[in-house]
Design an enzyme around this catalytic site. Structure first.
Site, PDB file in Angstrom:
ATOM      1  N   ASP A  24       0.874  -1.165   0.000  1.00  0.00           N
ATOM      2  CA  ASP A  24       0.000   0.000   0.000  1.00  0.00           C
ATOM      3  C   ASP A  24       0.917   1.223   0.000  1.00  0.00           C
ATOM      4  OD1 ASP A  24      -2.380   1.590   0.389  1.00  0.00           O
ATOM      5  OD2 ASP A  24      -1.700   1.847   2.451  1.00  0.00           O
ATOM      6  N   ASP A  48      -1.190  -0.712   6.224  1.00  0.00           N
ATOM      7  CA  ASP A  48      -1.365  -0.197   7.581  1.00  0.00           C
ATOM      8  C   ASP A  48      -2.772   0.296   7.870  1.00  0.00           C
ATOM      9  OD1 ASP A  48      -1.254   2.102   5.913  1.00  0.00           O
ATOM     10  OD2 ASP A  48      -0.719   3.326   7.655  1.00  0.00           O
ATOM     11  N   ASP A 106      -7.027  -1.924   4.420  1.00  0.00           N
ATOM     12  CA  ASP A 106      -6.095  -2.952   3.955  1.00  0.00           C
ATOM     13  C   ASP A 106      -6.408  -4.320   4.552  1.00  0.00           C
ATOM     14  OD1 ASP A 106      -4.591  -1.161   2.415  1.00  0.00           O
ATOM     15  OD2 ASP A 106      -3.406  -0.548   4.151  1.00  0.00           O
TER      16      ASP A 106
END
Length: 672
Positions: A336, A565, A569
């Site tokens: 990410d 994080d 996600d």
């Protein structure tokens, strides 16, 4: 060394002091000239039985207890049967030697397991025993469970921080080594976040609690540590199943070896009286001693346990040995962007006024003020960055507004959020649009596209109440007017580029980034970090679909890891082969869904963890190949009558000690 280990060591020493002189006397042939009860084997039987009972009585007790519980075939049973059989064929010294060296191996095992456990149990020391609360001017120690959110706690120098919170008074250096593996203390001041489990340094801190104890960082860590040993790797489960089947089989083979050959030889010769029963029983004893699977049963779990402990020293929590095994096979890592590769600290980096209004005196400061007013009701990081840029006097386009400014909320009325586009808000009675290019296109605003790297917020107004002195007075009522754009940039994390390069050196074939950010900003980050692929402008559901495609493209035997994080996600972390979450700033949902947690959000620990996992798997495989090879060789030699009991002792105890010492190498790791 524990009290139990010390007792075992004393027994080993006393037994050795008794045994080796007897061994010397036996080899000198002294016992052959001494008869007792008309037999020359009675005296050595009595003398060797004393050290045998001293060193082996607990093995008998364990074997009997296990038999009562239905667990007949284990190493204790094999040792008991083999040594008693050795006594039966008058191989007294060999029987004592087998038991003595077996206990030496057990001591090595106990010490190694204890050392391995200590590397993980050190994590358990982070649990705070109390919290200081000020009651009527007096500090009182209370149970951390009794502290509520928003309570103020006092942390003295040298005390462990009991709960997560925000510093409201004081500044100090905080030692985070127990959680993050970072050896350098971190300075905290007012408004800085502190996490439970760290140690306060040199000054008193007052902290406002932000999480209850059961939701705090230290509680989550302890839960992860306690559950880590329950999730076994495939090779561990194989060894466990192997031992359950293997031990009964070799016991049956030993019985057959003791009975079948002499019976066949006796039947063939037609004379059972001259059959060397003792020789075949000795071969069976050797077969039993060498067949003990303890080298595998001990060293393989110990290797994984050591690997998990070594990871904890680095500030990386691995939730089970199965995940250590999986990450060793990872060849693709998907990231990410925000908060993982970048700091997630959004700041205004550019304010660009539209050329059509710039000539009419519409300034950058006016554009920033209008955007700040429009974003005043939002808690989104981008909205906060625009407000901060206007109110705090941050540098924008090379100029600084020195005085602090406040926003007048009375100038704002209705506000409407447009999903995936931005917001519509009334500022000074005029409909103001703040968002991406989709919002401009949907409202037919003729805007000037901004290609800067970063998140671009376009600003436009639809004049409802006539002209504006600062705008083109020829604008018709209701005619949308483009005012300009504001660029919000996120900073790439320090060391992120080096971490990606190290991953490539560790054999990671592909590094991919997924983000909901615009394409231009995503490609800038990807090119800076030299990523292999990037997918931008994704919704949370799009991330899952993208990962599904990447998983389908993975070659057989290769795994994919995802690093994230945010709470959005969590679905992706649950879907991939190995989910890696940021533990310091990551959301609870992401940490719960992940398999591995980086306690200080440092992605450079990902290649270090991959390297550690591969080293651990290499050591485990070495132990399996070495132990099986030596055991099979000596078992064959023993069945053929070539190997003696001393070779069997080495094949069992020696191999176990070597495998254990090899497994302990997994514990050696430098703090990152």
């Amino acid at each position: 060394m524990t009290k139990s280990q010390k007792k075992t060591l004393v027994r080993i020493i006393v037994t050795a002091v008794m045994f080796f002189p007897l061994l010397v006397v036996e080899h000198m042939g002294v016992f052959e000239n001494v008869t007792l009860l008309e037999h020359d084997w009675v005296l050595p039987l009595i003398l060797f039985a004393v050290p045998y009972a001293l060193i082996g009585h607990d093995i008998f007790l364990k074997a009997v207890a296990n038999i009562r519980n239905g667990q007949v075939f284990d190493e204790n049973f094999l040792m008991m049967v083999a040594t008693l059989a050795a006594f039966g064929i008058q191989e007294f010294s060999e029987a004592v030697a087998v038991m003595l060296f077996y206990q030496v191996g057990e001591l090595f095992q106990s010490y190694a397991v204890g050392k391995s456990r200590k590397s993980i149990s050190d994590m358990m020391d982070i649990c705070p025993e109390y919290a200081n609360m000020e009651v009527d001017g007096v500090l009182t120690q209370v149970d951390p469970d009794d502290v509520n959110i928003d309570d103020i706690i006092v942390i003295k120098p040298g005390e462990r921080i009991p709960l997560d919170g925000v510093v409201v008074e004081g500044s100090s250096m905080v030692d985070t080594a127990a959680l993050t593996g970072e050896s350098v203390p971190r300075k905290v001041i007012v408004d800085d976040e502190v996490i439970s489990g760290c140690v306060n340094g040199n000054s008193v801190l007052k902290v406002r609690v932000t999480k209850a104890f059961e939701d705090s960082t230290v509680s989550r860590i302890l839960e992860l540590v306690e559950n880590a040993s329950s999730k076994k790797a495939k090779v561990e489960n194989f060894i466990t199943r192997f031992a359950r089947v293997y031990t009964p089989i070799v016991t049956a083979l030993a019985v057959l070896l003791a009975l079948v050959p002499p019976l066949v030889l006796g039947f063939t010769a037609g004379n059972f009286a001259n059959v060397a029963w003792g020789s075949w029983i000795e071969r069976a004893c050797i077969f039993l001693v060498i067949s003990c699977p303890c080298a595998l049963v001990i060293s393989v779990p110990l290797g994984f346990f050591g690997g998990i402990g070594a990871a904890s020293k680095m500030g990386v929590l691995v939730k089970g040995s199965n995940f250590l095994e999986l990450i060793s096979e990872v060849t693709t890592v998907v990231f990410d962007k925000t908060g993982t590769l970048t700091k997630g600290e959004f700041k205004v980096s550019e304010v660009l006024v539209a050329s059509s209004v710039a000539t009419k005196g519409f300034t950058e400061d006016r554009l920033l003020e209008l955007a700040a007013l429009g974003e005043s009701c939002s808690n989104h990081p981008i909205a906060c960055s625009i407000r901060d840029a206007y109110c705090s006097g941050n540098m924008v386009n090379g100029s600084v507004v020195e005085e602090l400014r406040a926003l007048d909320a009375s100038r704002i009325s209705a506000a409407e959020e447009v999903a995936g586009q931005g917001i519509k808000v009334a500022v000074d009675g005029r409909l103001t649009l703040l968002g991406n290019a989709k919002l401009m296109a949907a409202n037919k605003v003729p805007f000037e596209e901004n290609d800067s790297a970063g998140t671009v917020i376009y600003v436009a107004q639809i004049l409802r109440n006539g002209g504006d002195a600062n705008l083109d007075d020829s604008c018709d009522v209701g005619n949308p007017t483009f005012l300009g754009s504001i660029v919000i940039s996120d900073t790439i994390k320090d060391g992120a580029a080096d971490a990606i390069a190290t991953m490539k050196n560790e054999g990671i074939k592909k590094c991919v980034m997924l983000t909901g950010d615009r394409k231009k900003a995503a490609e800038f980050v990807a090119s800076t970090l030299k990523l292999d692929d990037v997918h931008s402008e994704l919704l949370p559901g799009d991330k899952v679909s993208c990962v599904e495609k990447l998983l389908a493209a993975q070659p057989v035997g290769e795994k994919l890891a995802f690093v994230g994080d945010g709470i959005n996600d969590a679905p992706v972390l649950s879907r991939v082969d190995v989910g890696i979450a940021m533990g310091s700033m990551g959301s609870d949902a992401a940490i719960e869904a992940a398999d591995i947690v980086l306690m200080d959000d440092n992605i450079s620990k990902i290649p270090a963890t991959v390297r550690l996992a591969r080293r651990t798997m290499g050591i485990v495989r070495q132990n399996i190949v070495f132990a099986l090879s030596v055991k099979i060789l000596i078992m064959i030699l023993g069945a053929l009558g070539i190997a003696n009991m001393w070779m069997a002792v080495f094949g069992d105890v020696g191999v176990s000690v070597i495998a254990i010492l090899n497994s302990m190498r997994t514990l050696s790791v430098k703090r990152q």
